[in-house]
Design an enzyme around this catalytic site. Sequence first.
Site, PDB file in Angstrom:
ATOM      1  N   GLU A 104       0.793  -1.227   0.000  1.00 38.05           N
ATOM      2  CA  GLU A 104       0.000   0.000   0.000  1.00 38.05           C
ATOM      3  C   GLU A 104       0.823   1.274   0.000  1.00 38.05           C
ATOM      4  O   GLU A 104       0.385   2.287  -0.551  1.00 38.05           O
ATOM      5  CB  GLU A 104      -0.941  -0.007   1.221  1.00 38.05           C
ATOM      6  CG  GLU A 104      -1.971  -1.114   1.223  1.00 38.05           C
ATOM      7  CD  GLU A 104      -2.918  -1.032   0.027  1.00 38.05           C
ATOM      8  OE1 GLU A 104      -3.306   0.091  -0.363  1.00 38.05           O
ATOM      9  OE2 GLU A 104      -3.258  -2.094  -0.522  1.00 38.05           O
ATOM     10  N   SER A 510     -50.724 -26.410  39.596  1.00 39.03           N
ATOM     11  CA  SER A 510     -50.423 -26.697  41.002  1.00 39.03           C
ATOM     12  C   SER A 510     -49.112 -26.092  41.483  1.00 39.03           C
ATOM     13  O   SER A 510     -48.795 -26.179  42.672  1.00 39.03           O
ATOM     14  CB  SER A 510     -50.395 -28.212  41.231  1.00 39.03           C
ATOM     15  OG  SER A 510     -51.688 -28.755  41.054  1.00 39.03           O
TER      16      SER A 510
END
Length: 900
Positions: A104, A510
């Site tokens: 780069e 229950s």
Amino acid sequence: MIIVLSRSQTGTKRKQTLVKYIKTLTVLLLTGTLLAVGIIAGLYQYIKPDLPSVEVLKEVRLQTPMKIYTQDGQLISQFGVKRRIPVTLEQMPQEMIQAILATEDSRFYDHPGIDIIGVFRAAVNLLVTGEKSQGASTITMQLARNFFLSREKAWMRKIKEMFIAWHIEQLLTKDEILELYLNKIELGHRAFGVGAAAQVYYGKNLNDLSLAQIATIAGLPKAPSALNPISNPAASKERRRVVLGRMLTTGFITDAQFQQAANAEVSAAKHGAEIQLDAPYLADWIYSQMLERYGKEDAETKGYRVYASVNAEHQRAAQKAVLRNLHDYDERHGYRGPVKQLWGQPVMAGDSSEKTSEQEATSGSSAQTASTSWTRQAITDYLQQQPGYGPLEPAVVVSTQERQITVMRASGDIHVISWDGLAWARSFISDTEQEPEPEVATDIVTQGAHIFIRFNDELEQWQLAQLPEVSGAFIALNPDTGAVEAVVGGYSFYHSQFNRATQAERQVGSNIKPFIYSAALEEGYTLASIVNDAPINQWDRSSGLAWRPKNSPEVYDGPIRLRKALGRSKNVVSVRLLRAVGLDNLIEHLAKFGFNPEELPRNESLALGSASLTPLEVASGFAIIANGGYAVEPYVIDRIEDEQGEIVWQANPKLSEAALSRWIELHQPNPEQSQDSMDAGATIVPESSEAMPELAPQVISEANAFLVKQMMQTAIYGGGSWNKGTYWQGTGWRANNILRRDDLAGKTGTTNDAKDTWFSGIAPGLVATSWVGFDDMSRSLGRTSRNQYLINKNPKKYNWLGNAMVGGEDGARVAQPAWIRFMQQALEDVPEAQSSVPDDIISVRIDRLTGKLTQRSDHTARFEYFIKGTAPDQYVERDEFVDPFQQTEQQQETDNGSIF
């Protein structure tokens, strides 16, 4: 006349001409330079208002995703569109830095942000070709573009880029610029920065990458989409060669290294984050809380590390238990057929007026199936497009034998599924009916069927499977702190994101009874109080109907002690207790456990569990019973850290008395200092940088909680004498049968028509609730007939726990097995621990039938706990005494009745 000039005169003339040209050229150069400077200055002044301030780069915050971990540091999930793993320059491998620089910006450390040589090269290329194929962008210019500009190839953008780059070079060092670039650059597949790219493409840390892999990543900034090794491996390989060639030219690598890396195979594949524990319901719950706390933008980009209160092993145990439990239920109810018939003829199942949507889809597609078998490539291409759920993998039946089938997976792998993995699959007719057991493989599936398979750990082989239609949820808490220890919101988050553990309000059945019994204790009842277990008929004049609450099964014992009534889950006793306490008083008492009184039904059906609660609410209520009466608040986030690992939020839960005592003991000053302080008359305070936690509010007394837990223990252990034939089992007896511990307490729950089933239980350091039901609330869990194949392949004791159970479904059969399997792992290394008896509790011997005092010490008596001042003061009279062993056979059968 001819004038002849001498050689010296000619030289002087030439020198004068040369000086003249040099002066002219110098003037032109100076004029051009001044003009260029003027143009640049003018351009700068023109675009200056549009230039961003690069000062923000001093405090730049990279958009880093949020990561969620278990309490013990295992990664669960990450949230954020951009994947980024920030890495300092010192942490990066030198080869990565060299590859980026060579490719780069090889003069990065020599130019001031703008590479004049590169600009000149790009200008010459433009003049020669007429194309802007070379951008001359330095790393600093790319950083400027990535932070502040777009990728548009325009002159004005390039000029802005240069000015911003020059500013950046004045503000930051070269190393700071390079580090920002390597963490900011887009590299495809939502990976930003080289750290994230290493994870996305190779599933590795940067330092574990090969030279070939480093070069591949270094080649991506030019065109992340076109050159990435997943989307375009050929172009990526060519770009990798270019990167390696530049590294060779700059002397970063040798020719041998170049040849080896350039010829390496493309090994990239898409990887997610390094998930160590896949717990999506837990992760989504935490994510939603983070959104509430910080908002979406900050939550997903500030790099928060969120640590759950959940222990990884407990979470794995819960997930495994729920999945196994749902498969057990689903398999004992029968096979609904393949997902689709790709070729050939499907199995013709028996007629049923209650076909499921899955069956309809299957039968509807059969008319469009191909007549000839597919190629291997066609099968794998098809399967790779099909979803899998949890342990379920899509597969296609490629051949059938008498009692086995051969299947192909999406990977192309071939597996043989034996009869052990097939025989369970008798055809489903309805939730209450199944076809007879299959005899051969073609009774189940045929060649060309798209099916699901799963790996059975017990059989150690693949077996036929299906996506359960039934749903389940599970949540476990630390009762002393409220910390969530495990949460499962359903079979598969990827099939349904609805978290049933925290969001599904279902009738509790229950499971409500322990809280009702707690209210009765507040009104003066004791564990030895006698209540009449007899049918109730109440005429309602307004409706013209009689309300007749029934026991399940319809067995009535007459006068019964409270302890035994809860252990056997007597419905009519619960109704009588509600009447004795009063509806308003009961609702007020239930509110103490965190249940919203505005949402509780204001009628006697409340005694049978008509209230709708989430599993989290139910578990939180049971935590109060488990911890001595303290209302701890559930929490699932233990702490939140920022990107630097600094804690920005820490849970500070209110604790039960026992937990607060342990905290103080842990944080006491050393013994010598304590003694010195006591001798000096000073008050001892814990020495710790942590603030002392607060005590949670006590909503019921320790004695009340202790007695309710005692009754819940009876639900697991039962009572009476085996030898004398008076033994009876509680509704949760399977926990004792399998876990073999004496420190468990629990309660089953089943609603009308078994549409919701529950089991909530207490163990040392844990309270957990399991729920199973259909998302379609009108659908019952039904019943099953005997399947000999399932019975044969299960170890004997697990026939009471797994898919071999027969008969009507209820909380003990459907919901409790998940609780038991979870506790088997969670309590594996936890010693048994008996509850300490509160100071205001006494124990006296009572008669089992009357609840009165007795002097006998045989099977007719037992020791019972009472709050001081509430114990019976009368002894059982001779004419009242009945030996259950001498009762009629019919009465014995009643006493030994159903386990419900």
